[in-house]
Design a protein around this motif. Structure first.
Motif, mmCIF file in Angstrom:
data_model
loop_
_atom_site.group_PDB
_atom_site.id
_atom_site.type_symbol
_atom_site.label_atom_id
_atom_site.label_comp_id
_atom_site.label_asym_id
_atom_site.label_seq_id
_atom_site.Cartn_x
_atom_site.Cartn_y
_atom_site.Cartn_z
ATOM 1 N N GLN A 61 7.812 -1.030 -2.265
ATOM 2 C CA GLN A 61 7.624 -0.560 -1.245
ATOM 3 C C GLN A 61 7.061 -1.280 -0.152
ATOM 4 O O GLN A 61 7.443 -1.521 1.077
ATOM 5 C CB GLN A 61 7.010 0.709 -1.131
ATOM 6 N N GLY A 68 12.072 -1.749 -8.750
ATOM 7 C CA GLY A 68 12.213 -1.219 -10.181
ATOM 8 C C GLY A 68 12.496 0.201 -10.056
ATOM 9 O O GLY A 68 12.420 1.065 -9.312
ATOM 10 N N LEU A 90 -1.450 5.912 1.022
ATOM 11 C CA LEU A 90 -2.073 5.209 -0.090
ATOM 12 C C LEU A 90 -2.905 4.124 0.724
ATOM 13 O O LEU A 90 -3.971 3.655 -0.229
ATOM 14 C CB LEU A 90 -1.019 4.261 -1.071
ATOM 15 N N THR A 102 8.388 -4.110 -10.734
ATOM 16 C CA THR A 102 8.469 -3.284 -11.647
ATOM 17 C C THR A 102 7.517 -1.995 -11.179
ATOM 18 O O THR A 102 7.699 -0.876 -11.230
ATOM 19 C CB THR A 102 8.213 -3.301 -13.033
ATOM 20 N N ASP A 103 6.487 -2.541 -10.359
ATOM 21 C CA ASP A 103 5.563 -1.476 -9.644
ATOM 22 C C ASP A 103 6.222 -0.918 -8.296
ATOM 23 O O ASP A 103 6.416 -1.575 -7.353
ATOM 24 C CB ASP A 103 4.349 -1.886 -9.274
ATOM 25 N N THR A 104 6.704 0.380 -8.262
ATOM 26 C CA THR A 104 7.469 0.826 -7.171
ATOM 27 C C THR A 104 6.338 0.885 -5.644
ATOM 28 O O THR A 104 7.147 0.520 -4.558
ATOM 29 C CB THR A 104 7.768 2.291 -7.472
ATOM 30 N N ILE A 105 5.243 1.037 -5.817
ATOM 31 C CA ILE A 105 4.457 0.808 -4.592
ATOM 32 C C ILE A 105 4.495 -0.596 -4.067
ATOM 33 O O ILE A 105 4.529 -0.860 -2.759
ATOM 34 C CB ILE A 105 3.233 1.256 -4.903
#
Lengths: 420, 420, 420, 420
Positions: free
Chosen positions: C339, C320, C150, C333-336
């Motif tokens: 991470q 999340g 990403l 809540t945003d998994t990226i």
């Protein structure tokens, strides 16, 4: 020993009378409620009871609940309320304006997934969008409606307390098939044939009513060789929407892209180690194409579950997780956004839900489903099935079995139907 | 930190040189042996090593083992001996007369299930009836032979110590299929198709060599609906002998007798609770008839696995256990007698063994099988498969899957062969 | 049978010579590589081999790999490259500019979690931020560095192919303790005392080196009564950062808030059903307070793991997931984004990682950790431990056990250390 | 749809009225019975019902059962009879003379493990030696008594049919603790502290009543390091009799004999592979000594569970199995003889039973225990606990946990008692 002594009712000064309607004996609701009262420190007197004479007749019970303190009584009432025991003193529900965004007032009523009614102006009205672990707001038309905590906006009317609310937990009619009878997972030692037939029957029934079938899928569907069965179910019209994660979609696409390398391993009869490169290269290819749909349209992705979703216009929600590699362009990385989209689909006429080999997405979906939607949960790990059923409710049939053979049989059974 | 220091070899006064032959690198024997030496407190020097240039070429290693005391050295040598590391100093094996019935001399050599040779008068001779956890006696013709502890009689010659004995653990040729490669259970997340084909292939191979196929069966074979698959395998000639317990036979017979009641439940789509009466009545009927064979001959027992064993002359051993109800007339309640009969069958040209859904009988059989007999162990509980493989050896393929669908696929695969 | 025939080397026209350094025999690397070559359709010749004479001496092997086609050869080379087999022909790595944002060029090199070096201008340089399933870019100083897919931006230099890259998989020195020896989960049938001592030892060692200890926690830590053990570990200085999800934090807070109700149930000796209301009310309270830290500061949240994180300045990442209720204000809540934050912590001197009772967050963390960080994974479900170890690597010790008693023993062991 | 139609009662010509006494609502008996009637093709009418007003008051129900054929009715009656539903038409039991040795007459009544009464000359008499899966004979004094199938001798009076027999399944008084409430295994996610306290309490209660405590033990007790906890329980007077197999005794003795070698492995912090030689040498030593007791007396066996059984005069039954190596001199290789001895002990005032880590011996013991004896079953494998509870009854508490830590806590709890 004190435990065998009869409790002195005079110590139990906090009292409330509740009533229960429906199939409260054969659905085990009454026994459960009596258990809850005792185990939380209360005692009870059964004031009145009408048992249905015939199996289909509903029953009725009036139970006096006694506790030593009001706090204990309140806790008992809260708990048994979820099982359908409603205080007999009929009052309207209390509504309070939310005092802030994104949170309920402290005393908010917390919902179950069972059919619920709210008493407003002396009239019982059904709650819309029934979903567990929400609050209840009154929409502009004055109708009660489930609302997630995050969606609360300051000033919105929120139902508080549990007076004037009743849960119709015992309403399901006479139990007569797998979905009505099962309260524990179908053991791996039981014959599976009948179970598969029942599930196929429930799927046909949903389709006959023009309801949608939702499939919630984990990557083991692909690992065990189940792709062809899922695409067959799409083809036969038995899947209308799919919830999954990055892993299911990635491995499905990886299998489509790198068939040759798997081919070699099949020749040699060796279960290949899942090459960590292949799944990353699959994701990279899709990202380079701009997503799954563009990859299908450009002729890059030519087969598999995700491919067939595109060609058959089956909507899918790929919910993100912290363990995702990549992820695929189509993954919704914000979990709240993913939930919102899942909620939208669930509320759009889903009548049956098939959960296969995923604890995460199955529990997420179970959180959103009303109790009237039948659910079949398939996993080889008994812990997954048990965990789901613990959180779920009587509508779930859990089956401990190997995924691919189960799907193969299910497709065979579904085809029979089509043939007839 | 001391562990990073080079050990001072002068502390290690106990020394022995061992050698290894065969596929010692790709079969992981050499690494395992080096591990054992270090983990038990020894050190090693690799004195010489010939690695096979091509995959099929055998290798050779000469390893100097050093330990601080003779006791530690002896323990290391005992352990690595089982993996094929033989002391280089070539001496004849030592033989001692048993000093009592039913027990070995203290220093007896304890066998593995690998091909073993004993050096007598300077000549290496193969041990007959190879079986783990036995001793070695010399039969009247002077040939070494495995003997169970219980069969020892005072005066019998028993091999003691581990000089003059070598284990050919590394002899298996190049690994090229499922049975050679697998050292861990086939996970439930792996595709099963290839596995089924490999097992079918191994069964065909055994039959082509006129070897017998042994099926070891637990009651879940019946519970999951697998009776018809087993009878098909008998019919197709892929089962020559069966080991099981009272439960498998009883439930198989119960299903044959009380089909109608199961029939009703099938109509209603309900997995019936296993009626405790039915199995007891089934046992009672067989006992009244005088056993399974008489029940078949009198026309009382008309179908099922046990029935087909009688009509196809398939011998079976029903080994007793303390949890048996009844038991059936045919159950051998003395476990030593049952073992003896199992041993007799195992030694009579068994070339493949299929173990399904039973830990007890599978481990019992595994104890008796030489390492050259291929074994496939099928169970939905990973713990059972792991337990068997822990006790078993490299010849076992463990498959975590649902029993009935697996058997169905296996029969389909076996039929293909017959068609061709 | 053809499989026993010697393959005709003249059919194998695609050839490459690779070399291996390090503890390639006792770390099983050489056998694994030979296996891979054969199972993917190649053959090999061992051209040269130097075996370390003493346990600490490294070994060296030169292996000629032959395959029938260049495609097969490339696939074999890719696979064995991950195990440390580097083509002998020394060339510089190839670098290509990224042609778009968010994806690698098709031929990108996909990383493992092992120590890796890239050859640039004839010199081997260590890759920074080693992490599996990434690509390699060259930073402005010309140093190779892992980069997630990403984060790729058009124009960034990306290493492609696998020439000029070597993986130092066999570098770990002589194996001498639990962390070096274990390649399979510690079975529930093994004594746990030693294991606990080893883990405590590894934690002390990490702290002695001023490395951080990362705890990855699932909600069963709370359910089983482990909160007090975690807070003790924080107090003792054995936790420096925590990764978890909404559930762990919620149930920890719920236990702190609703202790009384749990108290009642404890009096009666009844495992209470997890009240679905309590966890939702706990979340609501925290949201009303504006988050965990404000809730602690306002005196609302007074005990528990999350409370102690705030008072001891222990950073935490609550990642999340789609199944989250609420969620708590602190959940990312945003998994990226989650991470990214996890990656930042992992790279900040984490030297030991304790994973308890969570598959999701453990696998997510395992994806980010370099192979040199020791990991202990504890779960009562063997499937979770196996799944993690399948994806993880030799640095993981998996322990199948009940969580709370394990943590209690670990704290007892860690306290001993403090006392000394 | 036909299922929603009211069944036409005129089709249901076979009719019988049954009654139920006791805690039929909170013990779930009534719902279970109604379920059984419907699922086997019958319908019911609730003719009369008295519900206990207070929790301790017993209830009463009169249910008309209707079926389409007499055969179906009989099957329904048989099934619900086991749950305590007795035909209202009061007749004496029918007794028939056995027509052969070792088997019952075809129509024999098959027992449950619940308190049962037989009507003779108009008087209800308690059945002695209550045990499941037996028949009922009348002893010389005219008292009914359970008799195993094998013990039947030609001419013995045997009760047939199910008239004149009633099962008091609903008699257990108000449920108020763990043993009364649990109908499913205590999940591994639940706190164990309370459970341990409850079990310790039940053990103290049994001892206070001078009842015996029976321990049923599998080898994992030794593998996990639990020997010291068992010997502590013997010392504290909380074990009066032990059932186990060859494996438990062998590994206990092996640990006592080969402590030193385990010692070495402990030093190195390595879980040693269970040496296959050691267990065989342990057996051999005991056989050479003439058994466990002689080995203790000769000073050969100096510690461990079996040693302490000898020195504390704790009787033990080592039941043989087909997988036994050796076996030890003390093993009863005939499983029927072992059952007989187990039966003798069970009937001799056993009041509590602790089953640890063995499916085989636990199920065997469960078969013999009347429902009034409380049972706690501990195993880390949920499948074992479930299997036992499926076969067992409401008196069993199943706990999924790691064996050694559980035993350690139990001993700590039991010591507290002694201190007080």
């Amino acid at each position: 020993m004190p435990s065998s002594q009869k409790p002195d009712a005079s110590d139990y000064s906090a009292v409330e009378v509740v009533e229960l309607h429906g199939h409260i004996i054969d659905s085990l609701l009454l026994p459960k409620i009596l258990d809850e009262i005792l185990s939380r420190g209360g005692i009870y007197e059964l004031e009145h009871m009408d048992i249905g004479v015939l199996p289909n007749d509903p029953s009725y019970a009036k139970v006096k609940v006694l506790a030593k303190t009001t706090a204990i009584l309140e806790e008992i009432l809260e708990t048994i309320h979820d099982h359908g025991a409603t205080p007999i003193s009929q009052e309207d529900a209390t509504v309070e304006a939310a005092d802030m965004d994104g949170a309920f007032p402290e005393a908010f009523y917390s919902t179950t997934n069972h059919h619920t009614q709210v008493r407003i102006n002396g009239k019982w009205t059904d709650v819309q969008d029934q979903e567990m672990d929400c609050g209840i707001t009154m929409d502009t038309g004055g109708e009660p409606r489930c609302i997630p905590m995050l969606d609360v906006r300051k000033g919105l009317p929120i139902v508080v307390g549990h007076r004037g609310i009743r849960v119709r937990a015992g309403e399901t009619s006479q139990r007569k098939g797998l979905f009505e009878f099962m309260s524990s997972p179908v053991s791996s030692e039981k014959p599976k044939g009948v179970t598969v037939r029942e599930i196929a029957g429930a799927m046909r029934e949903a389709r006959a009513k023009n309801q949608k079938i939702l499939a919630v899928l984990g990557p083991a569907v692909v690992h065990t060789g189940g792709v062809e069965h899922l695409t067959a179910m799409i083809e036969l019209g038995f899947i209308q929407v799919i919830f999954a994660g990055n892993a299911l979609a990635t491995h499905d696409i990886e299998q489509s892209f790198f068939g040759t390398s798997l081919g070699i391993s099949m020749d040699k009869g060796l279960p290949t180690e899942e090459g960590h490169e292949h799944h990353l290269r699959a994701i990279n290819k899709i990202r380079r194409a701009g997503g799954i749909k563009p990859a299908v349209e450009k002729g890059i992705l030519k087969s598999g579950i995700m491919h067939d979703c595109v060609t058959h216009n089956i909507p899918y929600v790929l919910g993100g997780s912290v363990r995702d590699d990549g992820p695929l362009t189509d993954v919704i990385t914000d979990t709240i956004q993913a939930q919102e989209l899942m909620r939208k689909h669930v509320r759009d006429n889903v009548g049956f839900c098939l959960m296969v080999a995923t604890a995460l997405h199955s529990i997420a979906t179970g959180n959103l489903l009303p109790a009237r939607v039948k659910v079949a949960c398939i996993d080889i790990n008994p812990a997954t099935v048990t965990k789901l059923m613990d959180r779920g409710s009587t509508q779930t049939v859990g089956i401990v079995t190997d995924v691919e053979p189960f799907l193969r049989e299910l497709v065979t059974e579904l085809r029979k139907d089509v043939a007839v």
